[in-house]
Design an enzyme around this catalytic site. Structure first.
Site, PDB file in Angstrom:
ATOM      1  N   LYS A  22       0.833  -1.204   0.000  1.00  0.00           N
ATOM      2  CA  LYS A  22       0.000   0.000   0.000  1.00  0.00           C
ATOM      3  C   LYS A  22       0.872   1.260   0.000  1.00  0.00           C
ATOM      4  O   LYS A  22       0.620   2.194  -0.758  1.00  0.00           O
ATOM      5  CB  LYS A  22      -0.922  -0.032   1.235  1.00  0.00           C
ATOM      6  CG  LYS A  22      -1.921   1.087   1.306  1.00  0.00           C
ATOM      7  CD  LYS A  22      -3.189   0.650   2.014  1.00  0.00           C
ATOM      8  CE  LYS A  22      -3.002   0.462   3.509  1.00  0.00           C
ATOM      9  NZ  LYS A  22      -2.786   1.743   4.216  1.00  0.00           N
ATOM     10  N   SER A  23       1.899   1.282   0.834  1.00  0.00           N
ATOM     11  CA  SER A  23       2.765   2.468   0.907  1.00  0.00           C
ATOM     12  C   SER A  23       3.429   2.728  -0.438  1.00  0.00           C
ATOM     13  O   SER A  23       3.485   3.870  -0.914  1.00  0.00           O
ATOM     14  CB  SER A  23       3.858   2.255   1.962  1.00  0.00           C
ATOM     15  OG  SER A  23       3.288   2.144   3.233  1.00  0.00           O
ATOM     16  N   GLY A  93      -5.233   7.627   5.537  1.00  0.00           N
ATOM     17  CA  GLY A  93      -4.347   8.612   6.158  1.00  0.00           C
ATOM     18  C   GLY A  93      -3.130   8.858   5.281  1.00  0.00           C
ATOM     19  O   GLY A  93      -2.692  10.006   5.106  1.00  0.00           O
ATOM     20  N   ARG A 121      -8.940  11.750  12.583  1.00  0.00           N
ATOM     21  CA  ARG A 121      -7.496  11.603  12.818  1.00  0.00           C
ATOM     22  C   ARG A 121      -6.760  12.943  12.772  1.00  0.00           C
ATOM     23  O   ARG A 121      -7.153  13.855  12.058  1.00  0.00           O
ATOM     24  CB  ARG A 121      -6.915  10.623  11.783  1.00  0.00           C
ATOM     25  CG  ARG A 121      -7.547   9.247  11.918  1.00  0.00           C
ATOM     26  CD  ARG A 121      -7.004   8.269  10.912  1.00  0.00           C
ATOM     27  NE  ARG A 121      -5.600   7.975  11.151  1.00  0.00           N
ATOM     28  CZ  ARG A 121      -4.865   7.205  10.339  1.00  0.00           C
ATOM     29  NH1 ARG A 121      -5.408   6.687   9.256  1.00  0.00           N
ATOM     30  NH2 ARG A 121      -3.603   6.963  10.619  1.00  0.00           N
ATOM     31  N   SER A 165       7.153   9.333  11.975  1.00  0.00           N
ATOM     32  CA  SER A 165       6.036   9.122  11.057  1.00  0.00           C
ATOM     33  C   SER A 165       6.512   9.254   9.610  1.00  0.00           C
ATOM     34  O   SER A 165       6.956  10.322   9.180  1.00  0.00           O
ATOM     35  CB  SER A 165       4.927  10.148  11.339  1.00  0.00           C
ATOM     36  OG  SER A 165       4.042  10.199  10.243  1.00  0.00           O
ATOM     37  N   GLN A 167       4.609   9.156   7.134  1.00  0.00           N
ATOM     38  CA  GLN A 167       3.657  10.000   6.413  1.00  0.00           C
ATOM     39  C   GLN A 167       4.093  11.460   6.506  1.00  0.00           C
ATOM     40  O   GLN A 167       4.067  12.196   5.522  1.00  0.00           O
ATOM     41  CB  GLN A 167       2.255   9.819   6.992  1.00  0.00           C
ATOM     42  CG  GLN A 167       1.705   8.429   6.730  1.00  0.00           C
ATOM     43  CD  GLN A 167       0.331   8.211   7.326  1.00  0.00           C
ATOM     44  OE1 GLN A 167      -0.176   9.040   8.072  1.00  0.00           O
ATOM     45  NE2 GLN A 167      -0.264   7.070   7.013  1.00  0.00           N
ATOM     46  N   ASP A 318       2.118  -0.986  11.989  1.00  0.00           N
ATOM     47  CA  ASP A 318       0.787  -1.476  11.590  1.00  0.00           C
ATOM     48  C   ASP A 318       0.540  -2.921  12.017  1.00  0.00           C
ATOM     49  O   ASP A 318      -0.550  -3.450  11.807  1.00  0.00           O
ATOM     50  CB  ASP A 318       0.631  -1.382  10.068  1.00  0.00           C
ATOM     51  CG  ASP A 318       0.569   0.067   9.604  1.00  0.00           C
ATOM     52  OD1 ASP A 318       0.158   0.927  10.398  1.00  0.00           O
ATOM     53  OD2 ASP A 318       0.941   0.334   8.446  1.00  0.00           O
ATOM     54  N   LYS A 345      -4.493   5.748  14.829  1.00  0.00           N
ATOM     55  CA  LYS A 345      -4.555   5.044  13.543  1.00  0.00           C
ATOM     56  C   LYS A 345      -6.010   5.025  13.053  1.00  0.00           C
ATOM     57  O   LYS A 345      -6.827   5.796  13.526  1.00  0.00           O
ATOM     58  CB  LYS A 345      -3.974   3.637  13.680  1.00  0.00           C
ATOM     59  CG  LYS A 345      -2.465   3.638  13.929  1.00  0.00           C
ATOM     60  CD  LYS A 345      -1.720   4.193  12.743  1.00  0.00           C
ATOM     61  CE  LYS A 345      -0.226   4.304  12.976  1.00  0.00           C
ATOM     62  NZ  LYS A 345       0.451   5.020  11.907  1.00  0.00           N
TER      63      LYS A 345
HETATM   64  C1  S3P Z   1       2.547   4.721   6.233  1.00  0.00           C
HETATM   65  C2  S3P Z   1       3.106   5.090   7.408  1.00  0.00           C
HETATM   66  C3  S3P Z   1       2.593   4.674   8.723  1.00  0.00           C
HETATM   67  C4  S3P Z   1       1.607   3.535   8.624  1.00  0.00           C
HETATM   68  C5  S3P Z   1       0.649   3.693   7.501  1.00  0.00           C
HETATM   69  C6  S3P Z   1       1.384   3.795   6.182  1.00  0.00           C
HETATM   70  C7  S3P Z   1       3.131   5.224   4.975  1.00  0.00           C
HETATM   71  O1  S3P Z   1       1.976   5.779   9.347  1.00  0.00           O
HETATM   72  O2  S3P Z   1       0.907   3.391   9.839  1.00  0.00           O
HETATM   73  O3  S3P Z   1      -0.233   2.586   7.424  1.00  0.00           O
HETATM   74  O4  S3P Z   1       2.825   4.681   3.903  1.00  0.00           O
HETATM   75  O5  S3P Z   1       3.926   6.167   5.040  1.00  0.00           O
HETATM   76  P1  S3P Z   1       2.854   6.852  10.185  1.00  0.00           P
HETATM   77  O6  S3P Z   1       3.971   7.193   9.316  1.00  0.00           O
HETATM   78  O7  S3P Z   1       1.970   8.016  10.469  1.00  0.00           O
HETATM   79  O8  S3P Z   1       3.256   6.115  11.422  1.00  0.00           O
END
Ligand code: S3P
Length: 441
Positions: A22-23, A93, A121, A165, A167, A318, A345
């Protein structure tokens, strides 16, 4: 809304091909949308979250298509169009936070929203630093819906990450891409680096320096168009984790999950399961598009409890819900430390883990501010609980796995959220031997 029940499974077997990461999928679409040329994405995860990112980019004027052979093509654009309607990112998110980063350098006005889970969130962790780069965000309580207006402010930007994080880190790097400026992000605790790896593949001018304190200093020199490239998305370790734990706790199981991404900043779950006595082997190890990949061979195992340090959290953030299920089947005490991020989350996973395990007869409790203790008896937990998934795919899947090996079936009130990351989870598990189906009262 109908309930779903997961009943006892005799054994899980087979060679399982699971969907893409997914990332990596979100990032491939986002980088492709601003690169020069056409990016071909092989193995994109076709789940609700990722499709929402694709749809958002289309609303902004990007040409994204899926061809009959399943390859997605993204034709990069130099400037996005102002969308004529609200962009709804659903449950994602990652999608919304990375998109806010990318859009913060484009002088257009965009209204973003999401489903009730995403609207609850925190977004200030992203909008505060992005405001320092010149973007303007309108929000009532620091959450979605948010209306944003980007800007091409070209001052150098430096930021020390207050929370591990990926993200946040990725949003800041994406924000720096279009501006003729230097973006420096200091991360005291390294977290997943798919953005940095993919930016290199797209010919960005990015440099990652390891610091003596184990942190990273990431520098991006912006103002140069990325170059489109072919992206091969590995299978998602976070999705594989459900199958791996299912095979470990279900007697006489023997399964292999193919082509799983083993980015070292994502594999904390495997290290911990190995420490607990899991029979997990990596086969056919190789590299795919700058990311390490292997087939993962798993056999049922007798697990023992363990203590997981807070430092491990970013590499398995996760995977705590499914690790907690594994711990419930282990013999002895497991303590999971440093879980504060779980509270923000898709649902409050910290509480969901404790409540869900207790409902299924497991001795589990909170210790201190942010740790969970699970006392495994070494016997099958009694199960029989009804879980409220609260729009959280990982809670729904974790407790379906629990039902496969508990004494009594486990019920889930609503599994629709599973479509956000792993749409075929139930059919794939049932093909491998599970017994998950609609529940009729
Ligand atoms: C992700 C980062 C994680 C993870 C999310 C996917 C990403 O969140 O929990 O499912 O793809 O960068 P955080 O970076 O906020 O911890």
């Amino acid at each position: 809304m109908h309930k779903t029940v997961s009943e006892k499974t005799n054994r899980l077997t087979g060679l399982l091909k699971i969907p893409g990461d997914k990332s990596v999928s979100h990032r491939a679409l986002l980088l492709g949308s601003v690169a020069m040329g056409t990016t071909n994405i092989h193995g994109l995860l076709e789940s609700e979250d990722v499709l929402n990112t694709a749809k958002a980019l289309q609303q902004l004027g990007t040409n994204i298509r899926r061809s009959d052979n399943g390859v997605w093509t993204v034709t990069g654009t130099e400037s996005f169009n102002q969308p004529d309607s609200v962009i709804d990112m659903g449950n994602s998110g990652t999608g919304v936070r990375l998109l806010m980063g990318l859009l913060s350098a484009y002088p257009i006005r965009v209204e973003l929203t999401g489903d009730p889970s995403l609207r609850s969130r925190p977004m200030k962790r992203i909008t505060d630093p992005l405001s320092e780069t010149g973007a303007v965000f309108e929000t009532t309580d620091g959450k979605l819906p948010i209306t944003m207006q980007g800007s091409l402010n070209e001052k150098d930007f430096g930021y020390v990450m207050p929370v591990a994080s990926a993200q946040l880190k990725s949003a800041l790097l994406l924000a720096g891409l279009r501006k003729k400026q230097k973006t420096t992000v200091f991360e005291p605790v390294p977290c997943r680096d798919h953005t940095e790896r993919m930016l290199k593949a797209f010919a960005a001018d990015i440099n990652v320096k390891k610091r003596a304190d184990q942190g990273n200093e990431i520098t991006l020199y912006g103002g140069k168009r990325l170059k489109a490239c072919d992206v091969f998305v590995p299978a998602d370790i976070s999705s594989a984790a459900f199958i791996i734990v299912a095979a470990l706790i279900t007697p006489q199981s023997d399964i292999t999950v193919t082509d799983v991404g083993l980015n070292p900043l994502r594999t904390g779950i495997l290290d911990v399961l190995l420490e607990m006595g899991a029979d997990i082997r990596y086969e056919n190890e190789r590299e795919l598009c700058g990311e390490p990949v292997a087939d993962i061979h798993v056999r049922s195992s007798v697990l023992r409890g363990t203590e997981v340090s807070a430092q491990k959290a970013p590499s398995m953030i996760d995977e705590y819900p499914i690790l907690a299920v594994a711990a419930a089947f282990a013999k002895g005490r497991t303590v999971l430390n440093g879980l504060s991020e779980l509270k923000v989350k898709e649902s409050d996973r910290f509480s969901a883990i404790i409540e869900g395990l207790k409902k299924n007869g497991v001795d589990c409790r909170q210790i201190g501010e942010d740790a969970i203790k699970i006392q495994g008896s070494g016997k099958k937990p009694c199960g029989g609980g009804l879980i409220e998934a609260k729009l959280d795919h990982r809670i729904a899947m974790s407790f379906m796995v629990m039902g496969m090996a508990s004494e009594n079936p486990v019920l889930i009130d609503d599994v629709s959220s599973v479509a956000t990351s792993f749409p075929d989870f139930i059919s794939l598990m049932n093909k491998a031997g599970a017994n998950i189906h609609d529940y009729c009262d």
